[in-house]
Design a protein around this motif. Structure first.
Motif, PDB file in Angstrom:
ATOM      1  N   LEU A 102       0.528  -1.358  -0.487  1.00  0.00           N
ATOM      2  CA  LEU A 102      -0.196  -0.423  -0.269  1.00  0.00           C
ATOM      3  C   LEU A 102       0.932   1.226  -0.062  1.00  0.00           C
ATOM      4  N   HIS A 103       0.560   2.331  -1.104  1.00  0.00           N
ATOM      5  CA  HIS A 103       1.463   3.391  -1.108  1.00  0.00           C
ATOM      6  C   HIS A 103       0.050   4.856  -1.305  1.00  0.00           C
ATOM      7  N   GLU A 104       0.191   5.457  -0.923  1.00  0.00           N
ATOM      8  CA  GLU A 104      -0.253   7.243  -0.235  1.00  0.00           C
ATOM      9  C   GLU A 104      -0.077   7.787  -1.099  1.00  0.00           C
ATOM     10  N   LEU A 105      -0.611   8.159  -2.024  1.00  0.00           N
ATOM     11  CA  LEU A 105      -0.409   9.477  -2.542  1.00  0.00           C
ATOM     12  C   LEU A 105      -1.397  11.100  -2.383  1.00  0.00           C
TER      13      LEU A 105
ATOM     14  N   PHE B 173      -0.474  11.302 -12.339  1.00  0.00           N
ATOM     15  CA  PHE B 173       0.971  10.501 -11.892  1.00  0.00           C
ATOM     16  C   PHE B 173       0.154   8.354 -11.223  1.00  0.00           C
ATOM     17  N   ALA B 174      -0.963   8.341 -10.254  1.00  0.00           N
ATOM     18  CA  ALA B 174      -1.595   7.462 -10.230  1.00  0.00           C
ATOM     19  C   ALA B 174      -1.615   6.093 -11.363  1.00  0.00           C
ATOM     20  N   ILE B 175      -2.194   6.811 -12.194  1.00  0.00           N
ATOM     21  CA  ILE B 175      -2.214   5.510 -13.900  1.00  0.00           C
ATOM     22  C   ILE B 175      -1.040   5.641 -13.956  1.00  0.00           C
ATOM     23  N   ALA B 176       0.241   6.135 -14.066  1.00  0.00           N
ATOM     24  CA  ALA B 176       1.168   6.788 -14.973  1.00  0.00           C
ATOM     25  C   ALA B 176       2.214   5.207 -14.226  1.00  0.00           C
ATOM     26  N   LEU B 177       2.268   5.042 -12.354  1.00  0.00           N
ATOM     27  CA  LEU B 177       2.420   4.904 -11.777  1.00  0.00           C
ATOM     28  C   LEU B 177       2.330   3.036 -12.330  1.00  0.00           C
TER      29      LEU B 177
ATOM     30  N   ALA C  74       1.175   2.784   5.461  1.00  0.00           N
ATOM     31  CA  ALA C  74       1.113   2.054   3.685  1.00  0.00           C
ATOM     32  C   ALA C  74       2.942   2.747   4.436  1.00  0.00           C
ATOM     33  N   ALA C  75       3.896   1.840   2.625  1.00  0.00           N
ATOM     34  CA  ALA C  75       4.581   1.773   3.517  1.00  0.00           C
ATOM     35  C   ALA C  75       5.739   2.845   2.254  1.00  0.00           C
ATOM     36  N   SER C  76       4.480   3.447   2.161  1.00  0.00           N
ATOM     37  CA  SER C  76       5.062   4.596   1.459  1.00  0.00           C
ATOM     38  C   SER C  76       4.364   6.480   1.635  1.00  0.00           C
ATOM     39  N   ARG C  77       5.184   7.201   1.257  1.00  0.00           N
ATOM     40  CA  ARG C  77       3.735   8.622   1.448  1.00  0.00           C
ATOM     41  C   ARG C  77       4.367   9.923   0.155  1.00  0.00           C
ATOM     42  N   TRP C  78       3.381   9.605  -0.513  1.00  0.00           N
ATOM     43  CA  TRP C  78       4.414  11.129  -2.150  1.00  0.00           C
ATOM     44  C   TRP C  78       2.934  12.102  -1.852  1.00  0.00           C
ATOM     45  N   GLY C  79       4.370  13.587  -2.115  1.00  0.00           N
ATOM     46  CA  GLY C  79       3.279  14.532  -2.741  1.00  0.00           C
ATOM     47  C   GLY C  79       3.166  14.864  -3.575  1.00  0.00           C
ATOM     48  N   VAL C  80       2.129  14.949  -4.201  1.00  0.00           N
ATOM     49  CA  VAL C  80       1.770  15.086  -6.216  1.00  0.00           C
ATOM     50  C   VAL C  80       1.678  16.306  -5.740  1.00  0.00           C
ATOM     51  N   ALA C  81       1.898  17.133  -6.973  1.00  0.00           N
ATOM     52  CA  ALA C  81       1.639  18.801  -7.414  1.00  0.00           C
ATOM     53  C   ALA C  81       1.888  18.870  -8.829  1.00  0.00           C
ATOM     54  N   SER C  82       0.906  19.989  -9.729  1.00  0.00           N
ATOM     55  CA  SER C  82       1.668  19.473 -10.370  1.00  0.00           C
ATOM     56  C   SER C  82       2.180  21.022 -11.185  1.00  0.00           C
TER      57      SER C  82
ATOM     58  N   GLY D 227       2.769  20.319 -23.461  1.00  0.00           N
ATOM     59  CA  GLY D 227       4.119  19.564 -23.063  1.00  0.00           C
ATOM     60  C   GLY D 227       3.753  18.189 -23.083  1.00  0.00           C
ATOM     61  N   LEU D 228       4.449  16.999 -22.405  1.00  0.00           N
ATOM     62  CA  LEU D 228       4.464  15.473 -21.674  1.00  0.00           C
ATOM     63  C   LEU D 228       3.483  16.177 -20.313  1.00  0.00           C
ATOM     64  N   PRO D 229       3.039  15.343 -19.584  1.00  0.00           N
ATOM     65  CA  PRO D 229       2.294  15.458 -18.243  1.00  0.00           C
ATOM     66  C   PRO D 229       3.692  15.750 -17.456  1.00  0.00           C
ATOM     67  N   ALA D 230       3.528  16.789 -16.318  1.00  0.00           N
ATOM     68  CA  ALA D 230       4.739  16.824 -15.386  1.00  0.00           C
ATOM     69  C   ALA D 230       3.928  16.749 -14.715  1.00  0.00           C
TER      70      ALA D 230
END
Length: 259
Positions: free
Chosen positions: A41-44, A58-62, A172-180, A192-195
């Motif tokens: 389990l990972h948290e975004l 980002f989740a889909i890309a992973l 969760a095994a890891s926790r990630w912060g995601v921003a555009s 451009g490509l999704p960043a």
């Protein structure tokens, strides 16, 4: 119970090819070594509600980078109201075929957790994505521990996407912060490509603090450093995130939406 039984029947149909092969995971990049390991389990966290789309992308890309398909996406009606319904064209632009995803829309957080508990035990799946909007107090230490145990047993990678929420204690095994982040324009000023601006907030058994700015290359199915980003924080020319695990050898059923 009827909703849960129907979901189990549907997931068994998707996973009709049987249990996927399991292999020894050898992380190919520093990113994996720093926390993103399959079958856990990972948290975004997209703490700003305006970054909801980036968190989902980002989740889909992973899942795509890891080859962890098919994908079951569980979201509440609140997510549908706040973020809008999923757009098949947008998913295709990321590289995800509509016949490799099952979308489950449920009434509330409690129903989402019940559905997630069933899906996380379905060995034919690659990735389970649970999307919650706001505080979602039910996704607590107990609930995440159950999801982690199910993921470790079944081999399914579970991603918990939290939008507009502050991090809380979890298993969760890891926790990630995601921003555009602004992408680099292509030739002739084309988009451009999704960043993504990614920060490792927490990981089991190691220090957090690493941060990357990356682009998603859908053709190569990998993350690459964003042009102009600090390469000192971006180990490797590319971040393939390939766990070396064939998740489902059967053709996925053609299902666009369920629930």
């Amino acid at each position: 119970m009827h909703e849960s039984s129907a979901l189990i029947t549907r997931l068994r149909s998707v996973a009709a090819g049987g249990v996927a092969a399991q292999t020894d995971v050898r992380p190919p990049s520093a990113w994996l070594e720093q926390g993103f390991v399959p079958a856990q389990l990972h948290e975004l966290y997209a703490c700003d509600q305006g970054d909801a789309a980036s968190g989902a992308g980002f989740a889909i890309a992973l899942a795509l980078a890891a080859g962890a398909l098919p994908l079951v996406w569980i979201r509440t009606e609140a997510c549908e109201r706040q973020a809008g319904r999923l757009h098949a064209t947008g998913l295709a632009e990321l590289g995800l075929d509509a016949d490799r995803i099952v979308v489950v829309v449920v009434a509330d957080e409690a129903a989402a957790l019940r559905a997630a508990a069933d899906a996380a035990r379905c060995t034919g799946l690659g990735t389970l994505l649970i999307e919650a909007w706001g505080r979602a107090p039910g996704i607590d230490l107990t609930a995440t521990r159950r999801l982690m145990l199910a993921a470790e047993t079944s081999g399914v990678t579970v991603l918990s996407l939290r939008v507009g929420a502050e991090p809380t204690p979890s298993a969760a095994a890891s926790r990630w912060g995601v921003a555009s982040v602004a992408s680099s324009a292509l030739e002739a000023g084309a988009p451009g490509l999704p960043a993504f601006d990614i920060e490792l907030l927490r990981r089991r058994g190691g220090p957090p603090g690493a941060r990357w700015r990356v682009e998603w290359n859908r053709d190569a199915k990998c993350f690459v450093p964003l042009a102009g980003a600090d390469r000192a924080s971006l180990p490797g020319a590319g971040l393939p995130l390939a766990p070396g695990r064939a998740v489902a050898r059967h053709p996925a059923a053609f299902v666009r939406r369920a629930g």
